[in-house]
Design a protein around this motif. Structure first.
Motif, mmCIF file in Angstrom:
data_model
loop_
_atom_site.group_PDB
_atom_site.id
_atom_site.type_symbol
_atom_site.label_atom_id
_atom_site.label_comp_id
_atom_site.label_asym_id
_atom_site.label_seq_id
_atom_site.Cartn_x
_atom_site.Cartn_y
_atom_site.Cartn_z
ATOM 1 N N ASP A 109 69.803 -3.032 -48.736
ATOM 2 C CA ASP A 109 70.010 -5.320 -47.924
ATOM 3 C C ASP A 109 68.753 -5.078 -47.298
ATOM 4 O O ASP A 109 67.948 -6.091 -47.287
ATOM 5 C CB ASP A 109 71.521 -5.139 -47.408
ATOM 6 C CG ASP A 109 72.454 -5.753 -47.828
ATOM 7 O OD1 ASP A 109 73.115 -5.435 -47.193
ATOM 8 O OD2 ASP A 109 72.477 -6.146 -49.164
ATOM 9 N N GLU A 110 68.658 -4.466 -46.454
ATOM 10 C CA GLU A 110 67.183 -4.055 -45.701
ATOM 11 C C GLU A 110 65.937 -4.695 -46.273
ATOM 12 O O GLU A 110 64.686 -5.018 -45.049
ATOM 13 C CB GLU A 110 67.180 -3.331 -44.406
ATOM 14 C CG GLU A 110 66.977 -2.015 -44.590
ATOM 15 C CD GLU A 110 67.141 -0.580 -43.819
ATOM 16 O OE1 GLU A 110 65.737 -1.073 -42.828
ATOM 17 O OE2 GLU A 110 68.344 0.115 -44.194
ATOM 18 N N PHE A 111 66.107 -4.250 -47.458
ATOM 19 C CA PHE A 111 64.531 -4.078 -48.408
ATOM 20 C C PHE A 111 64.948 -5.732 -48.691
ATOM 21 O O PHE A 111 63.697 -5.536 -49.771
ATOM 22 C CB PHE A 111 64.378 -3.036 -48.601
ATOM 23 C CG PHE A 111 64.044 -1.705 -47.679
ATOM 24 C CD1 PHE A 111 63.777 -1.584 -47.341
ATOM 25 C CD2 PHE A 111 65.004 -0.850 -48.386
ATOM 26 C CE1 PHE A 111 63.710 -0.594 -45.618
ATOM 27 C CE2 PHE A 111 65.259 0.590 -47.066
ATOM 28 C CZ PHE A 111 64.335 0.774 -46.155
ATOM 29 N N SER A 112 66.264 -6.029 -48.741
ATOM 30 C CA SER A 112 65.808 -6.699 -50.132
ATOM 31 C C SER A 112 64.863 -8.385 -49.461
ATOM 32 O O SER A 112 64.545 -9.288 -50.620
ATOM 33 C CB SER A 112 67.269 -7.850 -50.334
ATOM 34 O OG SER A 112 67.844 -8.096 -49.183
ATOM 35 N N GLY A 113 64.380 -8.309 -48.713
ATOM 36 C CA GLY A 113 63.829 -9.528 -48.039
ATOM 37 C C GLY A 113 61.897 -9.241 -48.685
ATOM 38 O O GLY A 113 61.389 -10.422 -48.126
#
Lengths: 112, 190
Positions: free
Chosen positions: A2-6
């Motif tokens: 999730d922390e890289f989905s942005g």
């Protein structure tokens, strides 16, 4: 994960407006047509509705102009057209984008 | 004509479209007014087209799915403060300072209560009314308006208690005078 989905969201955010300008280069188009082109053909829009605030900003910046045109299959539509300023903004982006993309690719490839 | 319109508004497609537009308008509050207006107009056109295709709402539902959530659309819209791009057009920011100023003034009223309560009462009355107005209109949330209201209310209660105390004291004082007068008459009588 999730922390890289942005990352993709941020990359899209910067480049999307130039992709809209590029879609308008061949000729004027209306909102829904642009949204379908960007989301279904290129996968650049997750929600088609997010295109409209962007179109409004481009109009405010003077990069696109709008005009109502009669439609053969329904009510009149608001068509967006690239202005001279929009053409120049797109050209400037293209000049910067290609070397930038090549540099990023080069760094990624060299450090694999 | 109006009967025809009200019949149309009863179709499931119309209801779905109107609910989505309502939610979108709400989600876009606080964004640049021109962007909001143009976004709503574009999306409304699409939904009206879809209603015409299928009044039962299946097409409207498909269009809504393609458009995405109202939150996603609002997330990419420009905030109101920077929307017009001109320094003069920052009413939201001015209002924020107004809210902060009101809260500070209500605090001043609270402190002034113990020094000179008539002035404090006037300030508190003003900040109380402003606090209530700002509670519904402030873009900074409700904390500062609530603080203004609480400070002002405390001042107003203290002032009311002070006035009641003064009146009671005056009444007691005048009844002492009456007793003294009565006592004087008794002494002088025989």
């Amino acid at each position: 994960m999730d922390e890289f989905s942005g990352v993709l969201v941020q990359l899209r955010k910067g480049a999307l407006q130039y992709c809209v300008l590029a879609c308008l280069r061949p000729g004027a188009s209306y909102g829904r047509q642009l949204a379908q082109q960007l989301s279904e053909e290129h996968g650049l829009l997750e929600s088609q509705g997010t295109l409209y605030p962007l179109l409004s900003r481009l109009r405010k910046q003077g990069w696109v102009s709008t005009a109502w045109q009669e439609s053969a299959s329904g009510p009149p539509r608001r068509y967006y057209e690239l202005t001279e300023l929009g053409h120049r903004a797109l050209e400037a982006f293209e000049q910067d984008w290609t070397p930038f993309r090549d540099d990023v690719d080069a760094v990624l490839n060299a450090t694999r | 004509m109006s009967t025809e319109k009200s019949k149309m508004s009863e179709t499931p497609g119309q209801q779905l479209a109107e609910a989505y537009l309502r939610d979108l308008e709400r989600a876009l509050s606080g964004t640049d007014p021109r962007e909001r207006e143009e976004t709503l107009a574009e999306i409304e056109d699409q939904l009206r087209d879809a209603e015409a295709v299928d009044p039962q709402g299946a097409e409207v539902r498909r269009v809504i799915d393609r458009l995405g959530s109202v939150e996603a659309i609002a997330a990419v819209a420009s905030p109101d403060e920077h929307g017009t791009g001109t320094p003069a057009a920052v009413p939201g920011r001015q209002k924020d300072w107004f809210v902060i100023g009101t809260t500070i003034l209500s605090g001043v009223a609270l402190v002034t209560t113990f020094l000179f309560f008539p002035v404090a009462a006037v300030i508190a009355l003003v900040t109380f009314v402003l606090g209530i107005v700002q509670l519904f209109t402030s873009r900074m949330g409700k904390v500062l308006p609530v603080l203004s209201i609480v400070f002002s209310a405390i001042v107003l209660v203290l002032v009311a208690l002070a006035i009641i105390g003064l009146l009671a004291w005056q009444e007691t004082d005048s009844s002492y005078e009456i007793i003294e007068d009565d006592a004087g008459e008794v002494e002088e009588g025989p």
